[in-house]
Design a protein around this motif. Sequence first.
Motif, PDB file in Angstrom:
ATOM      1  N   ASP A   1      -8.001   8.757  -2.002  1.00 30.38           N
ATOM      2  CA  ASP A   1      -7.068   7.563  -1.320  1.00 30.38           C
ATOM      3  C   ASP A   1      -7.394   7.379   0.044  1.00 30.38           C
ATOM      4  O   ASP A   1      -7.179   6.098   0.456  1.00 30.38           O
ATOM      5  CB  ASP A   1      -5.809   8.252  -1.578  1.00 30.38           C
TER       6      ASP A   1
ATOM      7  N   MET B   1      -4.551   3.624   8.847  1.00 29.79           N
ATOM      8  CA  MET B   1      -4.360   3.909   7.656  1.00 29.79           C
ATOM      9  C   MET B   1      -4.482   5.321   7.128  1.00 29.79           C
ATOM     10  O   MET B   1      -3.993   5.941   6.018  1.00 29.79           O
ATOM     11  CB  MET B   1      -5.508   3.290   7.016  1.00 29.79           C
TER      12      MET B   1
ATOM     13  N   CYS C   1      -0.935   6.637   7.128  1.00 28.46           N
ATOM     14  CA  CYS C   1      -0.237   6.196   6.056  1.00 28.46           C
ATOM     15  C   CYS C   1      -0.589   7.214   4.842  1.00 28.46           C
ATOM     16  O   CYS C   1       0.357   7.420   4.285  1.00 28.46           O
ATOM     17  CB  CYS C   1      -0.478   4.960   5.824  1.00 28.46           C
ATOM     18  N   VAL C   2      -1.710   7.608   4.739  1.00 31.17           N
ATOM     19  CA  VAL C   2      -2.177   8.185   3.557  1.00 31.17           C
ATOM     20  C   VAL C   2      -1.745   9.783   3.579  1.00 31.17           C
ATOM     21  O   VAL C   2      -1.328  10.329   2.719  1.00 31.17           O
ATOM     22  CB  VAL C   2      -3.936   8.442   3.204  1.00 31.17           C
TER      23      VAL C   2
ATOM     24  N   SER D   1     -10.015  -0.810   2.391  1.00 29.92           N
ATOM     25  CA  SER D   1      -9.458  -2.060   2.443  1.00 29.92           C
ATOM     26  C   SER D   1      -9.197  -2.794   3.659  1.00 29.92           C
ATOM     27  O   SER D   1      -8.818  -3.780   3.872  1.00 29.92           O
ATOM     28  CB  SER D   1      -7.793  -1.475   2.012  1.00 29.92           C
TER      29      SER D   1
ATOM     30  N   PHE E   1       0.869  -1.199  -0.080  1.00 29.87           N
ATOM     31  CA  PHE E   1      -0.053  -0.067   0.103  1.00 29.87           C
ATOM     32  C   PHE E   1       1.081   1.207  -0.027  1.00 29.87           C
ATOM     33  O   PHE E   1       2.084   1.053   0.726  1.00 29.87           O
ATOM     34  CB  PHE E   1      -0.992   0.177   1.189  1.00 29.87           C
ATOM     35  N   GLY E   2       0.560   2.306  -0.813  1.00 34.95           N
ATOM     36  CA  GLY E   2       1.160   3.464  -0.821  1.00 34.95           C
ATOM     37  C   GLY E   2       1.883   4.039  -2.017  1.00 34.95           C
ATOM     38  O   GLY E   2       2.298   2.904  -2.993  1.00 34.95           O
TER      39      GLY E   2
ATOM     40  N   ARG F   1       5.547   3.572   1.820  1.00 32.67           N
ATOM     41  CA  ARG F   1       4.807   2.253   1.224  1.00 32.67           C
ATOM     42  C   ARG F   1       4.978   1.059   2.408  1.00 32.67           C
ATOM     43  O   ARG F   1       6.152   1.179   3.032  1.00 32.67           O
ATOM     44  CB  ARG F   1       5.445   1.772  -0.227  1.00 32.67           C
TER      45      ARG F   1
ATOM     46  N   ALA G   1      -8.087   3.389   1.369  1.00 27.52           N
ATOM     47  CA  ALA G   1      -7.299   2.935   2.287  1.00 27.52           C
ATOM     48  C   ALA G   1      -8.566   2.186   3.606  1.00 27.52           C
ATOM     49  O   ALA G   1      -8.076   1.165   4.138  1.00 27.52           O
ATOM     50  CB  ALA G   1      -6.708   4.015   3.037  1.00 27.52           C
TER      51      ALA G   1
ATOM     52  N   ARG H   1      -0.626  -3.362   9.684  1.00 30.49           N
ATOM     53  CA  ARG H   1      -0.990  -1.894   9.391  1.00 30.49           C
ATOM     54  C   ARG H   1      -0.783  -0.903  10.436  1.00 30.49           C
ATOM     55  O   ARG H   1      -0.436   0.011  10.358  1.00 30.49           O
ATOM     56  CB  ARG H   1      -2.620  -1.877   8.826  1.00 30.49           C
TER      57      ARG H   1
END
Length: 359
Positions: free
Chosen positions: A233, A342, A345-346, A240, A6-7, A11, A237, A134
């Motif tokens: 995005d 999540m 991370c985004v 998911s 992911f990313g 990532r 995320a 995650r």
Amino acid sequence: MSFNTFGKIFRFTTWGESHGPAIGCVIDGCPPNIPISEKEIQKDMDKRRPGQSKFTTQRKESDKVNILSGLFQGKTTGTPISIIIHNEDKRSRDYETIKNKFRPGHADFTYFKKYGIRDFRGGGRQSARETACRVAAGAVAKIILKKLLGPKFNIIGAVTQLGLMSCDKDNWKNSEIRKNPFFCPDKKSVKSWEKYLLAVRKSGSSCGAIIEIRASGVPVGLGAPIYSKLDSDISAALMSINAVKGVNIGAGMNSAFLSGEENDEIRNKSGKVNFKSNNAGGILGGISSGQNIVASFAVKPTSSILTNRETINKAGKNTKISVKGRHDPCVGIRAVPIGEAMLSCVLLDHYLLNRAQCG
């Protein structure tokens, strides 16, 4: 099995199965010279850890993180950070009676049809156990964001609806969220939620939930206006995450009921831009506006329940299924730190993308 990463710039790749010896992740794209410790990551891991109350699965996992690479003298080196989390409390025998059956509402059926093989022990790779990885990656992202954006940056999530029971978001207090087993921001709702979920669990059933994540201190300009919108995005995320079936940004689906006059008005006050409301959830045209980012997502009821349900087996024959073992009566409760991870991370990914393009 593809698509385990992911990313874009920041990532992470997760690996491992629910009842394997361990799970873990490899994080790439971290800026160098950021102080990070296992202790800091563990704080977020402990929020997701199972077995902490009678309202979650009684599987006992310490979820202790071990960093194998990417740090030197307590700081990131810019190289991949590898993290391993050992599985300590597997009880694979609980799944022997259902290994040839498909749980209604679960990925058992589609996973087997796609790959022709599946690890039935706790769901294998499709298990929510993967989300521990995650949370570890999100904890790293959160630490870096706080270093880059300063003390005003913060991410916090809460359960705002538990099955049929909602809370009063006007009573939202960040300080209350960690004081109860539901991550509920409204102190007045906790006792009724406790009574409700105990009844759900006693009946052998499960319920869904809605989780809201809020991020403050996010700068203007993150996101791109066409194919990498910040909200698209974020939605991807959150969608998911295991068992998530819907995502809202700001007013989300309720935007259809608003009038044109309820679009967020803008004023300049003493040289500072202010918005009179935040129905857009802090994102306009796919780009952050400087307001709080507000996203919520709906989690479906747990598929593993005691109630006898109709299904089919691997041979395609009609049968019935009842799932014993240790399961969450509401998986949405432990989804709070996963949603925070999540979103972290985004936001870090888009911060690095924005810095690469705009300086």
